[in-house]
Every structure is written in structure tokens, then in C-alpha cells.
Scaffold this active site. Structure first.
Site, short mmCIF file in Angstrom:
data_model
loop_
_atom_site.label_atom_id
_atom_site.label_comp_id
_atom_site.label_asym_id
_atom_site.label_seq_id
_atom_site.Cartn_x
_atom_site.Cartn_y
_atom_site.Cartn_z
N LYS A 1 -13.75 -6.92 -7.70
CA LYS A 1 -14.09 -7.29 -6.27
C LYS A 1 -15.74 -7.10 -6.28
O LYS A 1 -16.38 -6.51 -6.88
CB LYS A 1 -13.68 -6.03 -5.64
CG LYS A 1 -12.32 -5.91 -5.29
CD LYS A 1 -11.69 -4.81 -4.40
CE LYS A 1 -10.19 -4.41 -4.33
NZ LYS A 1 -9.78 -3.19 -3.63
N ASP B 1 -6.45 -11.97 0.83
CA ASP B 1 -6.03 -12.29 2.03
C ASP B 1 -6.56 -11.78 2.97
O ASP B 1 -6.07 -11.70 4.12
CB ASP B 1 -4.47 -11.61 1.71
CG ASP B 1 -4.39 -10.19 1.72
OD1 ASP B 1 -5.37 -9.66 1.20
OD2 ASP B 1 -3.49 -9.42 1.95
N LYS C 1 0.77 -1.28 -0.04
CA LYS C 1 0.07 -0.10 -0.02
C LYS C 1 0.92 1.31 -0.02
O LYS C 1 1.75 1.38 0.93
CB LYS C 1 -0.99 -0.09 1.15
CG LYS C 1 -1.88 -1.08 1.22
CD LYS C 1 -3.00 -0.87 0.11
CE LYS C 1 -4.16 -1.85 0.25
NZ LYS C 1 -5.31 -1.77 -0.74
#
Length: 328
Positions: free
Chosen positions: A247, A299, A149
Site C-alpha cells: 500500500k 476499490d 473483513k
């Protein structure tokens, strides 16, 4: 007639999870359960403030059409009853699970994807100071794929990249800027990614500014995340991105996600299967997309302090397909 139940659950995260937009210490999920007394199906979603969602708004969306859901229990009808987003995801995935249970078949067979095999998932490192991220990378150096990130806005992303690469010299590195870069620093940050051997950069620019990517020479492939939701958002991205991140909380469930995957591949986009931070119940339907994907990032449960039972089975970074007791 099947009955619908809705529950809001809170799951603590093992360590603060930080991205360009902020930090959180728990995953708040909404679970929809559809049951007729013989068969029961569940679906989980993660309301996301970036898209104007809260747990309360998601519950209200589902409650508003409770009668129609219970009367039809039909996935195709649901696509017109609700817009894409977290609320529809919870109900859509619950209906997939419900149909699989009542018909005695696997959801993967219903979806026409065949056998779902274990997949290597990326493991996410939160945004932090370079030395902290380097230490986290060293601790996770045995994981083959690390998702980093970035987008701190302080000019230190190249230092973060270098620190992570020193900590995990052999890992595949995926970068997620979460809209945190700008046209002014894009070139320097992409060069730093190339220097660090990064394989992919995800959503470097804000959605409203991503036209700057059009036909841009790039040293690293670029993947759309916030810029892509359902099929209706896809054509604009041609010439801007090389891959898209699917997603289920964005597409509004597995039904649209499967259609989006086919439409994206027909337009020569590579596929990245991603997730919000949630439990195994939220990851399980997304595993059906893994056989189509170049990259998998499921994850979420690995970042939690604890997961629900039964859970997906993880062996290091290898995520196994769900057992029917969990979903599908």
C-alpha cells in the site's frame, strides 16, 4: 521554483466501513499539490491511526520540510527527507505527477512498467453480523472477487464466512482479519477459510505475534499487511507469509512501492496491491503496480458516496488505468 500546497479533504463513505479495529463514515485524505505555473502534480494520502497518523500530523510532517521539497522537487531526495508513511506518499505521488506533466510523458513509462492494462479489483465487505454479511455478499455476488473483513473477536467468523459463501457461491473470497485473530483461534479460523474455499488470508495475527506463523502448515496462503511497510521490513517475513500487501500509504509513495515489489518478488513473495479508503487520486499511482500483482484491491472509490472528478473509470470490478487529467 515549484510551490507546494496542502489540503485536507473529507469524503463521505456510502455506508459505515467496519474492520476489526472499528468503523468510520468518511475518508479523510491529505492532498499535496506541486506547481510551477506551467505544470502541476497532485498526490493523495490517507492518514492511518494504526500507525500513529492524523491529518494534522501528516500536514505538519510535510510543512516541516516544505522548503526542501520546493527547492529540489526531487523524488530520490525525498526518500531521505521523510520516513515511510502517508505524508511521504502524498508528496512522492505529487512529484511523480508533476514530473510526468512537465516532461510530457506518462508516469508508467517513467516507472518502466510499460502499458498498464485494466485490472480486476476486489470489492470489500465490511465486518458485520453473519446475516448482514451474507446479504451484502448476495447483493455483490456479480463481483468476481470479494474481500471479507473478519476479526470480530466474538467467535463468529466461521459463521460469517459460511454466510458470505452462501450469498456469493461463485466469487473468489479473500479474507482480511486486520490483526484480529489470535494463536488460540488461528487454526479453527484457517480451517473455516479452507472449508469456504477462501483463496487468501490477510494479516491474521497482530504484528507482534506473527512469529506464530513461522513455517506453519497452512490450508490457505497468508498475506502480510500491517507487518510489511518498506524493504527494510521484508526479510523478517520470510517463512511467515506467502504474499505481501503493498500500500502506498505504508511504503511512503510509489518510489518505494516499486522497489519493494521488485525486492519481494526476488524473495519469492507474491504481490497483493491494496489501498486505504480514499478517492481515485489515491488509487491512480497504485495502478502502476497492478501488472506485477497476483491480487489487486483498489476499490476505495467504490466505497465512497461520491468520488472526485475526473475519476478512475470502473466497469463493475474492472479498474481502468488513470487518464493524465487525474494523475500521471
Amino acid at each position: 521554483m515549484p510551490q507546494l500546497e496542502i489540503a485536507v479533504e473529507r469524503w463521505p463513505i456510502a455506508a459505515p466501513f467496519t474492520i476489526a479495529r472499528g468503523s468510520k463514515t468518511e475518508a479523510i485524505v491529505v492532498v499535496a499539490t506541486i506547481s510551477d505555473g506551467r505544470a502541476s502534480g497532485r498526490g493523495e494520502c490517507v492518514p492511518y491511526p494504526r500507525y500513529g497518523e492524523t491529518p494534522e500530523s501528516v500536514v505538519a510532517q510535510i510543512e516541516a520540510i516544505r522548503g526542501a521539497i520546493e527547492a529540489s522537487a526531487d523524488r530520490d531526495a525525498l526518500q531521505t527527507l521523510m520516513p515511510a508513511g502517508a505524508a511521504r506518499n502524498a508528496v512522492d505521488c505529487a512529484l511523480w505527477d508533476y514530473d510526468a506533466k512537465r516532461l510530457g510523458v506518462r508516469a508508467a513509462d517513467m516507472a518502466g512498467v510499460g502499458r498498464v492494462r485494466p485490472a480486476v479489483t476486489a470489492y470489500t465487505l465490511s465486518l458485520a453480523d453473519p446475516d448482514v454479511m451474507g446479504a451484502a455478499a448476495a447483493k455483490a455476488a456479480d463481483r468476481p472477487v470479494l474481500k471479507i473483513k473478519l476479526g470480530g473477536g466474538d467467535g463468529r467468523d466461521p459463521a460469517r464466512l459460511a454466510a458470505v459463501r452462501r450469498g456469493a457461491p461463485d466469487a473468489m473470497l479473500l479474507v482480511d482479519a486486520n490483526e484480529g485473530w489470535s494463536a488460540a483461534n488461528l487454526s479453527d479460523n484457517l480451517t473455516a477459510c479452507a472449508d469456504a474455499g477462501v483463496t487468501l488470508v490477510e494479516q491474521p495475527l497482530p504484528v507482534a505475534e506473527d512469529e506464530a506463523l513461522r513455517d506453519l502448515p497452512r490450508p490457505v496462503p497468508i498475506c502480510a499487511d500491517e507487518s510489511v511497510h518498506g524493504r527494510d521490513t521484508l526479510d523478517r517475513l520470510i517463512g511467515l507469509y506467502d504474499l505481501i500487501n503493498i500500500k502506498l500509504d505504508k511504503t511512503g509513495g510509489l518510489t518505494e512501492a516499486l522497489a519493494l515489489a521488485d525486492a519481494a518478488q526476488a524473495r519469492d513473495f507474491g504481490l497483493f496491491i491494496g489501498c486505504m479508503v480514499g478517492t481515485s487520486l489515491g488509487m491512480a499511482p497504485a495502478m502502476l503496480l497492478a501488472p506485477k500483482a497476483r491480487f489487486v484491491d483498489l476499490d476505495g472509490p467504490l466505497l465512497l458516496a461520491r468520488d472526485r472528478e475526473p475519476a478512475l473509470r470502473y466497469e463493475g470490478s474492472i479498474a481502468h488505468p488513470p487518464e493524465p487529467a487525474l494523475w500521471g
